[in-house]
Design a protein around this motif. Sequence first.
Motif, PDB file in Angstrom:
ATOM      1  N   VAL A  64       0.843  -1.185   0.000  1.00 51.15           N
ATOM      2  CA  VAL A  64       0.000   0.000   0.000  1.00 51.15           C
ATOM      3  C   VAL A  64       0.888   1.249   0.000  1.00 51.15           C
ATOM      4  O   VAL A  64       1.953   1.275   0.609  1.00 51.15           O
ATOM      5  N   TYR A  65       0.434   2.251  -0.731  1.00 56.48           N
ATOM      6  CA  TYR A  65       1.085   3.556  -0.740  1.00 56.48           C
ATOM      7  C   TYR A  65       0.142   4.530  -0.055  1.00 56.48           C
ATOM      8  O   TYR A  65      -1.050   4.581  -0.360  1.00 56.48           O
ATOM      9  N   GLU A  66       0.668   5.289   0.895  1.00 57.22           N
ATOM     10  CA  GLU A  66      -0.143   6.265   1.608  1.00 57.22           C
ATOM     11  C   GLU A  66       0.202   7.661   1.099  1.00 57.22           C
ATOM     12  O   GLU A  66       1.376   8.000   0.990  1.00 57.22           O
ATOM     13  N   THR A  67      -0.819   8.434   0.776  1.00 56.77           N
ATOM     14  CA  THR A  67      -0.581   9.786   0.264  1.00 56.77           C
ATOM     15  C   THR A  67      -1.532  10.782   0.907  1.00 56.77           C
ATOM     16  O   THR A  67      -2.677  10.439   1.248  1.00 56.77           O
ATOM     17  N   GLU A  68      -1.043  11.999   1.077  1.00 56.62           N
ATOM     18  CA  GLU A  68      -1.854  13.087   1.598  1.00 56.62           C
ATOM     19  C   GLU A  68      -2.046  14.099   0.483  1.00 56.62           C
ATOM     20  O   GLU A  68      -1.081  14.503  -0.167  1.00 56.62           O
ATOM     21  N   LEU A  69      -3.285  14.487   0.244  1.00 50.01           N
ATOM     22  CA  LEU A  69      -3.598  15.425  -0.830  1.00 50.01           C
ATOM     23  C   LEU A  69      -4.426  16.574  -0.283  1.00 50.01           C
ATOM     24  O   LEU A  69      -5.264  16.382   0.599  1.00 50.01           O
ATOM     25  N   ILE A  70      -4.202  17.746  -0.824  1.00 51.28           N
ATOM     26  CA  ILE A  70      -5.062  18.898  -0.548  1.00 51.28           C
ATOM     27  C   ILE A  70      -5.945  19.056  -1.787  1.00 51.28           C
ATOM     28  O   ILE A  70      -5.448  19.209  -2.899  1.00 51.28           O
ATOM     29  N   CYS A  71      -7.264  18.962  -1.584  1.00 55.95           N
ATOM     30  CA  CYS A  71      -8.175  18.997  -2.729  1.00 55.95           C
ATOM     31  C   CYS A  71      -9.540  19.501  -2.285  1.00 55.95           C
ATOM     32  O   CYS A  71      -9.791  19.662  -1.093  1.00 55.95           O
ATOM     33  N   ASP A  72     -10.420  19.732  -3.257  1.00 55.31           N
ATOM     34  CA  ASP A  72     -11.784  20.098  -2.898  1.00 55.31           C
ATOM     35  C   ASP A  72     -12.553  18.823  -2.543  1.00 55.31           C
ATOM     36  O   ASP A  72     -12.106  17.712  -2.809  1.00 55.31           O
ATOM     37  N   PHE A  73     -13.711  19.007  -1.930  1.00 52.98           N
ATOM     38  CA  PHE A  73     -14.465  17.859  -1.425  1.00 52.98           C
ATOM     39  C   PHE A  73     -14.853  16.888  -2.535  1.00 52.98           C
ATOM     40  O   PHE A  73     -14.783  15.675  -2.358  1.00 52.98           O
TER      41      PHE A  73
END
Length: 161
Positions: A64-73
Amino acid sequence: MENSYDRSRTNVPVHSLSSYEMGSDDVNVVCTYGKISVWFGRQTPDVVVGQTLIAISKVDKSAVYETELICDFDSITNYESNGYVLVSYAKANNGYRAMFNVPFHSNKALFHLAENIIKELKTDDASLDIYWNGDDSDITKLSDEFKKIEGWNIKEIIYKD
């Protein structure tokens, strides 16, 4: 094929791997127990990005790759529909901070991840830390898969003392 039992009978020491590094000029992969660190240089061909992710998936579907993103809902739903698994989200100044797991058992999620990596490579290098349950035999299997990618070779093998 020789196994560890055969080697121990012939007095050849059996060493456990600490890390295994391979790749090409454009890609570097370091495998350890628990983590596969991948670096893609900007010149990495698109097909190699896909081949790398597929090779890992073939060896360990639970990776598994874990990623954090800033995005709209609405984008959160879009990522979920592309196979990403939402772990958490919170309101941020410029949208939502969303944490996703990208499961390597999902071809749809891997395809979407590859697309995102390829987009990132247009402007910068890309690095991933992929978490897995690999051991010596899995690292060997992964090495065999990576050897199928043109231009790849072993860079360094470090054994535990």
